[in-house]
Write an enzyme that holds these catalytic residues in place. Sequence first.
Site, mmCIF file in Angstrom:
data_model
loop_
_atom_site.group_PDB
_atom_site.id
_atom_site.type_symbol
_atom_site.label_atom_id
_atom_site.label_comp_id
_atom_site.label_asym_id
_atom_site.label_seq_id
_atom_site.Cartn_x
_atom_site.Cartn_y
_atom_site.Cartn_z
ATOM 1 C CE LYS A 73 43.151 41.088 56.762
ATOM 2 N NZ LYS A 73 42.811 39.552 56.852
ATOM 3 C CB SER A 74 47.542 39.003 52.059
ATOM 4 O OG SER A 74 46.016 39.073 51.972
ATOM 5 N NE ARG A 76 50.082 35.317 51.186
ATOM 6 C CZ ARG A 76 48.799 35.120 51.675
ATOM 7 N NH1 ARG A 76 48.438 35.917 52.532
ATOM 8 N NH2 ARG A 76 47.855 34.421 50.831
ATOM 9 N N GLY A 121 41.491 34.009 60.011
ATOM 10 C CA GLY A 121 41.647 32.871 59.341
ATOM 11 C C GLY A 121 42.864 32.691 58.532
ATOM 12 C CD GLN A 178 42.403 32.676 54.135
ATOM 13 O OE1 GLN A 178 41.862 31.767 54.849
ATOM 14 N NE2 GLN A 178 42.354 33.885 54.825
ATOM 15 C CG ASP A 184 39.333 40.049 51.481
ATOM 16 O OD1 ASP A 184 38.274 39.382 51.741
ATOM 17 O OD2 ASP A 184 40.529 39.775 51.471
ATOM 18 N NE ARG A 189 33.500 40.032 55.099
ATOM 19 C CZ ARG A 189 34.749 39.634 54.988
ATOM 20 N NH1 ARG A 189 35.436 39.454 53.874
ATOM 21 N NH2 ARG A 189 35.531 40.129 55.996
HETATM 22 C C1 S3P Z 1 43.490 35.714 52.066
HETATM 23 C C2 S3P Z 1 42.803 35.160 51.196
HETATM 24 C C3 S3P Z 1 41.297 35.331 50.907
HETATM 25 C C4 S3P Z 1 40.810 36.640 51.455
HETATM 26 C C5 S3P Z 1 41.468 36.877 52.997
HETATM 27 C C6 S3P Z 1 42.941 36.829 52.980
HETATM 28 C C7 S3P Z 1 45.000 35.611 52.177
HETATM 29 O O1 S3P Z 1 40.706 34.206 51.533
HETATM 30 O O2 S3P Z 1 39.331 36.589 51.560
HETATM 31 O O3 S3P Z 1 40.948 38.086 53.553
HETATM 32 O O4 S3P Z 1 45.680 36.417 52.880
HETATM 33 O O5 S3P Z 1 45.419 34.719 51.404
HETATM 34 P P1 S3P Z 1 40.456 32.926 50.682
HETATM 35 O O6 S3P Z 1 41.894 32.216 50.797
HETATM 36 O O7 S3P Z 1 39.442 31.892 51.468
HETATM 37 O O8 S3P Z 1 39.730 33.138 49.549
#
Ligand code: S3P
Length: 432
Positions: free
Chosen positions: A21-22, A26, A91, A166, A315, A346
């Site tokens: 997902k990350s 990106r 987010g 993030q 996560d 959570r």
């Molecule tokens: C993510 C970073 C993490 C993670 C989120 C995805 C990302 O959050 O918990 O599910 O893709 O950069 P944080 O950057 O708030 O720690």
Amino acid sequence: MTILSPHRGSLQGTCRVPGDKSISHRAVLLAPVSGGACRITGWLRSADTLRSLEAVRALGAEIHEDGQVLSVQPGRFPLKDPLTIDCGNSGTTARLLCGLAAGLNCDLTLDGDASLRGRPMARVVDPLREAGADITYTAYEGRLPLRIKGRTLHGGTFRLAQASAQVKSALLLAGLNANGATRIAGCGASRDHTEILLRATGARIQSAPHSGGHVQLLKGARLQPFSLQVPGDPSSAAFPVAAALMLPGSRITLPEICANPTRAGFFQVIEAMGAGLQYGDIGISGGEPVATVTVSAGPLQPFAIDGARVPTLIDELPVLCVLAARADGTSRLRGAAELRVKESDRIAGVAAGLRKLGVTVEEYPDGLDIVGQSHWGSGNAIARIETLGDHRLAMAFAVASLVSDGQTELDDTTCVDVSFPGFFQTLDSLKG
Ligand code: S3P
């Protein structure tokens, strides 16, 4: 509402989990500013990542999907009209886009669902303002919705208050359009997928993820279009893996999982807990280490997780807590206050769900103590658990339901589509 029954057998076989997902977020956010056509294979098509895709489409990018391949043509900046983008539950979309848009010639309002509107944005907005960004909250201080009037930024040196990928990524994406360098002094290593992708596109970036997360992006590099194969998501893999670990006699294989060390905490912890782990087909894909992982069940020992390790498995903590509830002793999690500001609180959600299964849990501001036990459930009654609309809580308790003494009712499981469409089918395919 979904009612789940325990599984009396083991899990066996091979399953593919969806793309990371990350990395998928990106790739789709960076492609339109990379100066040419990009090709992304194995992209995660989920509720969350589609928010990023729709956002860049609204910003003028042309996107074509052909089976597993996503083609992205650059956006057309400046955009004439003000735009509102709904980031839904994501987010990552909201925070990364905030950084990207701050330096582009656009007028963008970002909004989200009730969960996202409740999540902190000041951690991104404050440093972006320091870099010269024009961002205003349109309703409540520190929360979405917010309005970004993009302009040229000046970079700067930033010390992050959280080890957040993030926030780091938002600053780096803003730094692409800054007329000075962007330097980030981390407060610990967080996932480094943005750095890896930026390096692959020709950005002048230096980073040392294992020396506290320091990153430096120099101004003025022309980005190159890229071709990327997205590896399997280790955070999604954690759910079938945890299920296999709790069902005696299980042995499952997951090909092409992202084995980036900044994401490896879950596999390190389960190995210490007693999981049998084997790695094969080790390689590099799109700059990311990948491996095929085979997992076999064994008796589970409790864990002690604290501070520095937390970002490497943030996560995966809900499902690790479910595993802890099956271990032989008391597991202790601390330094994880960030869990309270995820898609749900959570810590509270895990504690409430485990208690519904009859597990003894002590809640702390930044973690939990969980007393492992060999039987769970409400006997003949159905254990009714609230997922709080949070995909990772829904999947963690779906995994828990496999070993409960009785049936488990989850109030909402549609939220699994946020990160793992086909989650229930994947689990079923391993039941044989
Ligand atoms: C993510 C970073 C993490 C993670 C989120 C995805 C990302 O959050 O918990 O599910 O893709 O950069 P944080 O950057 O708030 O720690």
